[in-house]
Design an enzyme around this catalytic site. Structure first.
Site, PDB file in Angstrom:
ATOM      1  N   ASP A   1       0.921  -1.247  -0.191  1.00  0.00           N
ATOM      2  CA  ASP A   1       0.095  -0.074   0.023  1.00  0.00           C
ATOM      3  C   ASP A   1       0.813   1.039   0.097  1.00  0.00           C
ATOM      4  OD1 ASP A   1       1.026  -0.310   2.674  1.00  0.00           O
ATOM      5  OD2 ASP A   1      -0.977  -0.819   3.490  1.00  0.00           O
TER       6      ASP A   1
ATOM      7  N   ASN B   1      -7.341  -2.621  14.342  1.00  0.00           N
ATOM      8  CA  ASN B   1      -8.636  -2.727  14.074  1.00  0.00           C
ATOM      9  C   ASN B   1      -8.782  -4.269  13.134  1.00  0.00           C
ATOM     10  OD1 ASN B   1      -7.931  -2.009  11.721  1.00  0.00           O
ATOM     11  ND2 ASN B   1      -9.436   0.029  11.530  1.00  0.00           N
TER      12      ASN B   1
ATOM     13  N   HIS C   1      -7.082  -4.513  10.435  1.00  0.00           N
ATOM     14  CA  HIS C   1      -6.722  -4.322   9.024  1.00  0.00           C
ATOM     15  C   HIS C   1      -5.464  -5.008   8.543  1.00  0.00           C
ATOM     16  CE1 HIS C   1      -4.712  -0.423   9.981  1.00  0.00           C
ATOM     17  NE2 HIS C   1      -3.665  -1.021   9.176  1.00  0.00           N
TER      18      HIS C   1
ATOM     19  N   GLU D   1      -9.396  -1.777   5.675  1.00  0.00           N
ATOM     20  CA  GLU D   1     -10.169  -1.419   6.786  1.00  0.00           C
ATOM     21  C   GLU D   1     -11.378  -2.440   6.820  1.00  0.00           C
ATOM     22  OE1 GLU D   1      -8.541   0.236   9.001  1.00  0.00           O
ATOM     23  OE2 GLU D   1      -8.171   2.185   8.182  1.00  0.00           O
TER      24      GLU D   1
HETATM   25  C1  GLP Z   1      -0.290   0.376   8.547  1.00  0.00           C
HETATM   26  C2  GLP Z   1      -0.088  -0.603   7.375  1.00  0.00           C
HETATM   27  C3  GLP Z   1      -0.326  -1.956   7.653  1.00  0.00           C
HETATM   28  C4  GLP Z   1       0.539  -2.374   8.926  1.00  0.00           C
HETATM   29  C5  GLP Z   1      -0.206  -1.729  10.074  1.00  0.00           C
HETATM   30  C6  GLP Z   1       0.513  -1.712  11.442  1.00  0.00           C
HETATM   31  O1  GLP Z   1      -1.310   0.897   8.561  1.00  0.00           O
HETATM   32  N1  GLP Z   1      -0.839  -0.080   6.227  1.00  0.00           N
HETATM   33  O2  GLP Z   1       0.426  -2.510   6.592  1.00  0.00           O
HETATM   34  O3  GLP Z   1       0.390  -3.710   9.125  1.00  0.00           O
HETATM   35  O4  GLP Z   1      -0.360  -0.142   9.789  1.00  0.00           O
HETATM   36  O5  GLP Z   1       1.360  -0.736  11.768  1.00  0.00           O
HETATM   37  P1  GLP Z   1       2.348  -1.062  12.676  1.00  0.00           P
HETATM   38  O6  GLP Z   1       3.414  -2.495  12.359  1.00  0.00           O
HETATM   39  O7  GLP Z   1       3.297   0.063  12.804  1.00  0.00           O
HETATM   40  O8  GLP Z   1       1.796  -1.404  14.038  1.00  0.00           O
END
Ligand code: GLP
Length: 233
Positions: A62, A128, A130, A135
Site C-alpha cells: 500500500d 482494528n 486491517h 479497513e
Molecule cells: C499500517 C499499514 C499496515 C500495517 C499496520 C500496522 O496502517 N498499512 O500494513 O500492518 O499499519 O502497523 P505497525 O506495524 O506500525 O503496528
C-alpha cells in the site's frame, strides 16, 4: 494457521527471515512486503545478512494517497530506507499514491501483481484487524483500490507525522483477494495493542468486520506473535 510464539520483535524478525531464506532456497522470486513498525526487525535481518536479493522482485501492499517517493512519510521512502537502499532488488513495486488517475493506477497495480505472483507475503496487522490498508468493511475478495482510512488507523499512524492533520485520509491498497493469492503468508504482530485483532483473526468468524479473519481461508499462513499479542488467544 501455524502460530509461532516468540519472545520479542527481534526473535520474530529472525523467524520471518528464516522463512524467507527457506523460500528463496526453494525458488521463491517474489516477496510481498509490508510497512509499519512491525516488519522493521525482519528488514534488519535481511540487510545485515549476506543474502543477495538482486534477482528478487518485491510488491508492496500500500501507499498513502498524495505522497510520493520523496516524501519522508511515504511507504516508498520507508521501503527504500529500511531495505532497498541497502539490499538492491531486481524490481520493487509500491503503489503510486500520486498518480493523476488513481483508478487507472489501481488497475495497473493489479496487472503488476498478476505478472509477479507473490511467493511469500509479509503482513503486519492494524489494531482494528486491517491488513494492508483494508479497513473493516472491505470486501474479502477485493483487488487494489483507493480506500478511506478509519479514524483509528489515522490515530495509530499519526506518530510518524508532525501532526494528525498531516496524516493522509486515503490510501491505495492491494485488496484482500490479492493478498490471499500469495502462496505463503507470514503475518507478524507484537504488543498488547494487537491482542484483540489477533484473537479476532485466529478465533473469530470470517467477517469483513475483521479483515485479517480472511486469512483463515488460506492454507499456508504463519503467524509470528509475542506473548502480549497472543495474550487473548
Ligand atoms: C499500517 C499499514 C499496515 C500495517 C499496520 C500496522 O496502517 N498499512 O500494513 O500492518 O499499519 O502497523 P505497525 O506495524 O506500525 O503496528
Amino acid at each position: 494457521m501455524e502460530i509461532i510464539r516468540v519472545k520479542n520483535a527481534e526473535e520474530g524478525g529472525k523467524k520471518a527471515f528464516e522463512i524467507i531464506k527457506d523460500g528463496m532456497e526453494n525458488g521463491a522470486k517474489v516477496l510481498g512486503l509490508a510497512t509499519g513498525s512491525t516488519p522493521i526487525t525482519l528488514y534488519k535481518e535481511m540487510t545485515s545478512s549476506d543474502i543477495d536479493f538482486s534477482d528478487m522482485t518485491s510488491v508492496n501492499l500500500d501507499e498513502y494517497v498524495g505522497l510520493g517517493g520523496s516524501d519522508e512519510q511515504s511507504y516508498r521512502h520507508f521501503m527504500n530506507v529500511q531495505l532497498f537502499d541497502k539490499k538492491p532488488f531486481k524490481a520493487t513495486y509500491v503503489p503510486n499514491g500520486k498518480a493523476d488517475d488513481l483508478g487507472a493506477a489501481c488497475k495497473e497495480y493489479d496487472k503488476t501483481i498478476d505478472e509477479n505472483p507473490i511467493d511469500i507475503q509479509i503482513l503486519g496487522i492494524g489494531q482494528n484487524g486491517h491488513i494492508g490498508f483494508n479497513e473493516p468493511g472491505a470486501p474479502l475478495d477485493g483487488t487494489t483500490s483507493v480506500v478511506d482510512l478509519t479514524e483509528s488507523t489515522i490515530n495509530a499512524n499519526k506518530r510518524f507525522f508532525d501532526k494528525v492533520e498531516d496524516v493522509p485520509t486515503k490510501a491505495v491498497s492491494m485488496g484482500i483477494g490479492s493478498i490471499l493469492k500469495g502462496k505463503k503468508i507470514v503475518l507478524m504482530a507484537y504488543g498488547e495493542n494487537k491482542a484483540d485483532a489477533i484473537k479476532g483473526m485466529v478465533d473469530g468468524p470470517v467477517t469483513t468486520e475483521m479483515p485479517a479473519s480472511a486469512l483463515q481461508n488460506h492454507d499456508d499462513v504463519v503467524v509470528i506473535i509475542d506473548e502480549e499479542a497472543a495474550s487473548k488467544l
